[in-house]
Design a protein around this motif. Structure first.
Motif, PDB file in Angstrom:
ATOM      1  N   THR A  89       0.819  -1.208   0.000  1.00  0.00           N
ATOM      2  CA  THR A  89       0.000   0.000   0.000  1.00  0.00           C
ATOM      3  C   THR A  89       0.855   1.260   0.000  1.00  0.00           C
ATOM      4  N   ASP A  90       1.890   1.275   0.836  1.00  0.00           N
ATOM      5  CA  ASP A  90       2.788   2.434   0.876  1.00  0.00           C
ATOM      6  C   ASP A  90       3.479   2.639  -0.469  1.00  0.00           C
ATOM      7  N   ALA A  91       3.890   1.537  -1.105  1.00  0.00           N
ATOM      8  CA  ALA A  91       4.601   1.643  -2.381  1.00  0.00           C
ATOM      9  C   ALA A  91       3.693   2.184  -3.476  1.00  0.00           C
ATOM     10  N   ILE A  92       2.449   1.704  -3.518  1.00  0.00           N
ATOM     11  CA  ILE A  92       1.516   2.129  -4.570  1.00  0.00           C
ATOM     12  C   ILE A  92       1.121   3.586  -4.394  1.00  0.00           C
ATOM     13  N   TYR A  93       0.804   3.982  -3.164  1.00  0.00           N
ATOM     14  CA  TYR A  93       0.400   5.366  -2.928  1.00  0.00           C
ATOM     15  C   TYR A  93       1.584   6.315  -2.851  1.00  0.00           C
ATOM     16  N   GLY A  94       2.780   5.776  -2.670  1.00  0.00           N
ATOM     17  CA  GLY A  94       3.979   6.605  -2.650  1.00  0.00           C
ATOM     18  C   GLY A  94       4.619   6.769  -4.008  1.00  0.00           C
ATOM     19  N   SER A  95       3.959   6.239  -5.052  1.00  0.00           N
ATOM     20  CA  SER A  95       4.481   6.330  -6.422  1.00  0.00           C
ATOM     21  C   SER A  95       3.456   7.021  -7.316  1.00  0.00           C
ATOM     22  N   ARG A  96       3.932   7.776  -8.286  1.00  0.00           N
ATOM     23  CA  ARG A  96       3.012   8.427  -9.222  1.00  0.00           C
ATOM     24  C   ARG A  96       2.276   7.405 -10.071  1.00  0.00           C
ATOM     25  N   LYS A  97       2.971   6.343 -10.456  1.00  0.00           N
ATOM     26  CA  LYS A  97       2.407   5.326 -11.334  1.00  0.00           C
ATOM     27  C   LYS A  97       2.683   3.938 -10.756  1.00  0.00           C
ATOM     28  N   THR A  98       1.935   2.957 -11.250  1.00  0.00           N
ATOM     29  CA  THR A  98       2.213   1.551 -10.955  1.00  0.00           C
ATOM     30  C   THR A  98       2.410   0.825 -12.272  1.00  0.00           C
ATOM     31  N   ILE A  99       3.587   0.227 -12.448  1.00  0.00           N
ATOM     32  CA  ILE A  99       3.889  -0.563 -13.641  1.00  0.00           C
ATOM     33  C   ILE A  99       3.653  -2.025 -13.300  1.00  0.00           C
ATOM     34  N   CYS A 100       2.680  -2.657 -13.951  1.00  0.00           N
ATOM     35  CA  CYS A 100       2.401  -4.076 -13.746  1.00  0.00           C
ATOM     36  C   CYS A 100       3.026  -4.868 -14.884  1.00  0.00           C
ATOM     37  N   VAL A 101       3.954  -5.742 -14.543  1.00  0.00           N
ATOM     38  CA  VAL A 101       4.636  -6.573 -15.538  1.00  0.00           C
ATOM     39  C   VAL A 101       3.852  -7.879 -15.640  1.00  0.00           C
ATOM     40  N   ILE A 102       3.027  -7.989 -16.684  1.00  0.00           N
ATOM     41  CA  ILE A 102       2.058  -9.075 -16.795  1.00  0.00           C
ATOM     42  C   ILE A 102       2.640 -10.276 -17.532  1.00  0.00           C
ATOM     43  N   SER A 103       2.495 -11.434 -16.928  1.00  0.00           N
ATOM     44  CA  SER A 103       2.878 -12.708 -17.537  1.00  0.00           C
ATOM     45  C   SER A 103       1.916 -13.770 -17.009  1.00  0.00           C
ATOM     46  N   HIS A 104       2.036 -14.989 -17.497  1.00  0.00           N
ATOM     47  CA  HIS A 104       1.200 -16.068 -16.966  1.00  0.00           C
ATOM     48  C   HIS A 104       1.487 -16.292 -15.482  1.00  0.00           C
ATOM     49  N   ASP A 105       2.765 -16.183 -15.101  1.00  0.00           N
ATOM     50  CA  ASP A 105       3.118 -16.339 -13.685  1.00  0.00           C
ATOM     51  C   ASP A 105       2.506 -15.221 -12.846  1.00  0.00           C
ATOM     52  N   TYR A 106       2.463 -14.021 -13.387  1.00  0.00           N
ATOM     53  CA  TYR A 106       1.875 -12.891 -12.665  1.00  0.00           C
ATOM     54  C   TYR A 106       0.398 -13.139 -12.399  1.00  0.00           C
ATOM     55  N   LEU A 107      -0.309 -13.602 -13.415  1.00  0.00           N
ATOM     56  CA  LEU A 107      -1.748 -13.820 -13.271  1.00  0.00           C
ATOM     57  C   LEU A 107      -2.061 -14.932 -12.277  1.00  0.00           C
ATOM     58  N   ALA A 108      -1.111 -15.867 -12.104  1.00  0.00           N
ATOM     59  CA  ALA A 108      -1.331 -16.987 -11.189  1.00  0.00           C
ATOM     60  C   ALA A 108      -0.894 -16.670  -9.756  1.00  0.00           C
ATOM     61  N   SER A 109      -0.300 -15.499  -9.556  1.00  0.00           N
ATOM     62  CA  SER A 109       0.257 -15.153  -8.249  1.00  0.00           C
ATOM     63  C   SER A 109      -0.780 -14.474  -7.365  1.00  0.00           C
ATOM     64  N   GLU A 110      -0.921 -14.971  -6.149  1.00  0.00           N
ATOM     65  CA  GLU A 110      -1.856 -14.381  -5.196  1.00  0.00           C
ATOM     66  C   GLU A 110      -1.410 -12.984  -4.777  1.00  0.00           C
ATOM     67  N   TRP A 111      -0.094 -12.800  -4.535  1.00  0.00           N
ATOM     68  CA  TRP A 111       0.393 -11.505  -4.085  1.00  0.00           C
ATOM     69  C   TRP A 111       0.315 -10.477  -5.195  1.00  0.00           C
ATOM     70  N   CYS A 112       0.592 -10.881  -6.426  1.00  0.00           N
ATOM     71  CA  CYS A 112       0.458  -9.942  -7.548  1.00  0.00           C
ATOM     72  C   CYS A 112      -0.994  -9.511  -7.697  1.00  0.00           C
ATOM     73  N   SER A 113      -1.906 -10.451  -7.443  1.00  0.00           N
ATOM     74  CA  SER A 113      -3.324 -10.115  -7.481  1.00  0.00           C
ATOM     75  C   SER A 113      -3.660  -9.063  -6.433  1.00  0.00           C
ATOM     76  N   ARG A 114      -3.088  -9.186  -5.234  1.00  0.00           N
ATOM     77  CA  ARG A 114      -3.330  -8.190  -4.199  1.00  0.00           C
ATOM     78  C   ARG A 114      -2.813  -6.823  -4.629  1.00  0.00           C
ATOM     79  N   GLU A 115      -1.645  -6.805  -5.265  1.00  0.00           N
ATOM     80  CA  GLU A 115      -1.061  -5.535  -5.685  1.00  0.00           C
ATOM     81  C   GLU A 115      -1.932  -4.831  -6.721  1.00  0.00           C
TER      82      GLU A 115
END
Length: 206
Positions: A89-115
């Motif tokens: 939460t601090d990282a997302i709100y402390g940054s102007r933008k959020t870059i999501c690096v999307i891959s099959h592994d990303y979509l399967a990740s629980e923590w990436c889903s939270r982000e």
């Protein structure tokens, strides 16, 4: 009855409750810091550990070393001892933008889903263009169907395709630079910066 209710909640609604809790944290964070315009980072990079080689070998040298952006990365900038979701939460709100690096592994990740959920909350709450989606792989649209937020984001937010940029890497990095420079307000232009046509993995007739 109580035991059955608790068991049902734990089994079927556990992550819904967790998600609601962290959305509440994000809301409280936003309320507390809404008058603070400065961001210590230009972008928080949300990625799966299996894609770290690309982030550290390609993304980081280009954006930080060559273009001069200040990125927030899990392994380097998260505070030790702080709960992971507070760090996110601090990282997302402390940054102007959020870059999501999307891959099959990303979509399967629980923590990436939270982000991406917390970043989506910020997007819809603040109505700012804070998302940049970078697709490392071509992903068929039907595989994105469970990710309704991501499908909506593809329709209106900035995205780029690394898999289509092999022949034009300089164009890819220039487009990413432009995306980081775009305004965050709703009136700002929502650039669709894919090197090639259409959503990654989507057929022209879809």
């Amino acid at each position: 009855m109580v035991v059955m209710a608790v068991s049902f909640t734990h089994h079927f609604l556990q992550w819904h409750l967790v998600y609601a809790y962290y959305l509440l944290l994000a809301f409280l964070y936003n309320t507390k810091h809404k008058d603070k315009r400065a961001h210590p980072y230009d972008a928080f990079v949300s990625y799966n550990a299996n894609d770290e080689h690309w982030v550290l070998g390609e993304l980081l040298p280009k954006l930080e070393d060559e273009q001069g952006w200040r990125l927030c990365l899990h392994h380097r900038d998260f505070q030790p001892g702080k709960p992971i979701m507070e760090n996110i939460t601090d990282a997302i709100y402390g940054s102007r933008k959020t870059i999501c690096v999307i891959s099959h592994d990303y979509l399967a990740s629980e923590w990436c889903s939270r982000e991406i959920q917390v970043a989506s909350f910020r997007l819809f709450d603040e109505q700012k263009d804070v998302f940049i989606l970078v697709f490392l792989e071509d992903i068929p649209m039907q595989q994105l169907s469970p990710y309704h937020r991501m499908r909506r984001l593809l329709k209106r937010q900035t995205y780029l395709s690394w898999s289509r940029a092999v022949a034009h890497p300089d164009l890819f990095w220039e487009k990413l630079r432009q995306a980081l420079e775009t305004r965050e307000d709703p009136a700002g232009e929502h650039l669709r910066l894919c090197v090639g046509d259409g959503i990654p993995g989507e057929r022209p007739d879809q």
